[in-house]
Write a protein that holds these residues in place. Structure first.
Motif, PDB file in Angstrom:
ATOM      1  N   THR A  39     -10.948  -4.241   7.556  1.00 15.22           N
ATOM      2  CA  THR A  39     -10.638  -4.338   6.352  1.00 15.22           C
ATOM      3  C   THR A  39     -11.173  -5.701   5.673  1.00 15.22           C
ATOM      4  OG1 THR A  39      -8.451  -3.954   6.919  1.00 15.22           O
ATOM      5  CG2 THR A  39      -8.586  -5.090   4.995  1.00 15.22           C
ATOM      6  N   GLU A  40     -11.937  -5.297   4.460  1.00 18.08           N
ATOM      7  CA  GLU A  40     -12.436  -6.532   3.427  1.00 18.08           C
ATOM      8  C   GLU A  40     -11.497  -6.885   2.542  1.00 18.08           C
ATOM      9  OE1 GLU A  40     -16.475  -5.555   2.725  1.00 18.08           O
ATOM     10  OE2 GLU A  40     -17.120  -6.224   4.953  1.00 18.08           O
ATOM     11  N   LEU A  76      -1.692  -5.586   5.938  1.00 20.51           N
ATOM     12  CA  LEU A  76      -1.916  -5.202   7.217  1.00 20.51           C
ATOM     13  C   LEU A  76      -0.567  -5.880   8.137  1.00 20.51           C
ATOM     14  CD1 LEU A  76      -5.661  -6.268   7.748  1.00 20.51           C
ATOM     15  CD2 LEU A  76      -4.620  -3.911   7.393  1.00 20.51           C
ATOM     16  N   VAL A 114     -10.464   0.062   5.661  1.00 27.62           N
ATOM     17  CA  VAL A 114      -9.236   0.007   5.349  1.00 27.62           C
ATOM     18  C   VAL A 114      -9.208  -0.583   3.629  1.00 27.62           C
ATOM     19  CG1 VAL A 114      -6.901  -1.125   5.251  1.00 27.62           C
ATOM     20  CG2 VAL A 114      -8.169  -0.211   7.319  1.00 27.62           C
ATOM     21  N   GLY A 115      -8.768   0.036   2.625  1.00 25.14           N
ATOM     22  CA  GLY A 115      -8.970  -0.341   1.365  1.00 25.14           C
ATOM     23  C   GLY A 115      -9.780   0.375   0.610  1.00 25.14           C
ATOM     24  N   ARG A 123      -7.792  -5.582  11.353  1.00 24.35           N
ATOM     25  CA  ARG A 123      -8.500  -6.633  10.464  1.00 24.35           C
ATOM     26  C   ARG A 123      -9.703  -6.677  10.564  1.00 24.35           C
ATOM     27  NH1 ARG A 123      -3.559  -8.149  10.268  1.00 24.35           N
ATOM     28  NH2 ARG A 123      -2.674  -9.846   9.524  1.00 24.35           N
ATOM     29  N   ALA A 139      -7.427  -5.927   0.562  1.00 30.41           N
ATOM     30  CA  ALA A 139      -6.357  -5.051   1.305  1.00 30.41           C
ATOM     31  C   ALA A 139      -5.907  -5.755   2.492  1.00 30.41           C
ATOM     32  CB  ALA A 139      -7.292  -3.764   1.852  1.00 30.41           C
ATOM     33  N   ARG A 140      -6.402  -6.958   2.990  1.00 30.48           N
ATOM     34  CA  ARG A 140      -5.797  -7.573   4.165  1.00 30.48           C
ATOM     35  C   ARG A 140      -4.218  -7.854   4.195  1.00 30.48           C
ATOM     36  NH1 ARG A 140     -10.987 -10.615   4.422  1.00 30.48           N
ATOM     37  NH2 ARG A 140     -12.170  -9.744   5.927  1.00 30.48           N
TER      38      ARG A 140
END
Length: 185
Positions: free
Chosen positions: A77-78, A85, A16-17, A74, A81-82
């Motif tokens: 994701t790094e 969420l 994610v991101g 979670r 981008a968190r």
């Protein structure tokens, strides 16, 4: 939209991101095992009758599936981008603790280890519990190298406890005798 993108054909995928990582990255091991856990919990839920008292457990398991999607996001994701969420935190851990306390209040105390089995749904609880414990190990391995949301490990730990007490309660609800591990010294 096509299901296949061909972007992973060389062994990488996107977090994610947008960050690309190898498909055997610890993040993928962690959220992939949580994904397996979700599938097993869905299978357990699908094998519970749609009548009292099972409908309560079915709803709790549906809530757990939502929580696991939030938790997985979670893990996938790094960085910055968190902040995009869906919410996940101590409220979900508290939810499981309340469910555990409610079930445990209805169970007779034991001083032995229970053995899986007695009914297919009870066995499924134990399968879910063991996959949950493996998820926990994968998340802990991830946490050795990367940042992990502080509520993830407690949630997974409580979930394995919930699955254990649910298995005991289902033994009662299905009218099957629990088996205990009795050993000779």
């Amino acid at each position: 939209m096509k299901v296949y993108t061909k972007t992973g054909d060389k062994g990488t995928t996107s977090l994610v991101g947008g960050q690309r990582v190898p498909k055997n990255h610890p993040r993928l091991e962690a959220y992939g095992t949580v994904d397996e856990l979700s599938a097993q919990i869905a299978y357990l839920r699908d094998n519970l009758p749609e009548r009292p008292p099972f409908e309560t457990y079915r709803q709790t398991l549906l809530d757990v599936l939502d929580h696991l999607m939030r938790l997985s996001a979670r893990l996938a994701t790094e960085g910055d981008a968190r902040k995009y969420l869906p919410a996940f935190g101590v409220g979900q851990v508290d939810f499981l603790e309340r469910e555990i306390d409610t079930i445990q209040a209805a169970l007779r105390p034991i001083d032995k280890f229970t053995l899986p089995g007695g009914h297919p749904a009870v066995s499924l609880c134990h399968i879910c519990r063991t996959v949950c414990r493996r998820s926990e190990r994968r998340v802990l391995s991830l946490a050795d190298e990367h940042t992990v949301d502080p509520c993830v490990v407690p949630y997974i730990n409580r979930l394995s406890d919930y699955l254990y007490v649910l298995g005991r309660k289902l033994s009662d609800d299905f009218g099957v005798k629990e088996s205990y591990w009795v050993y000779d010294k």
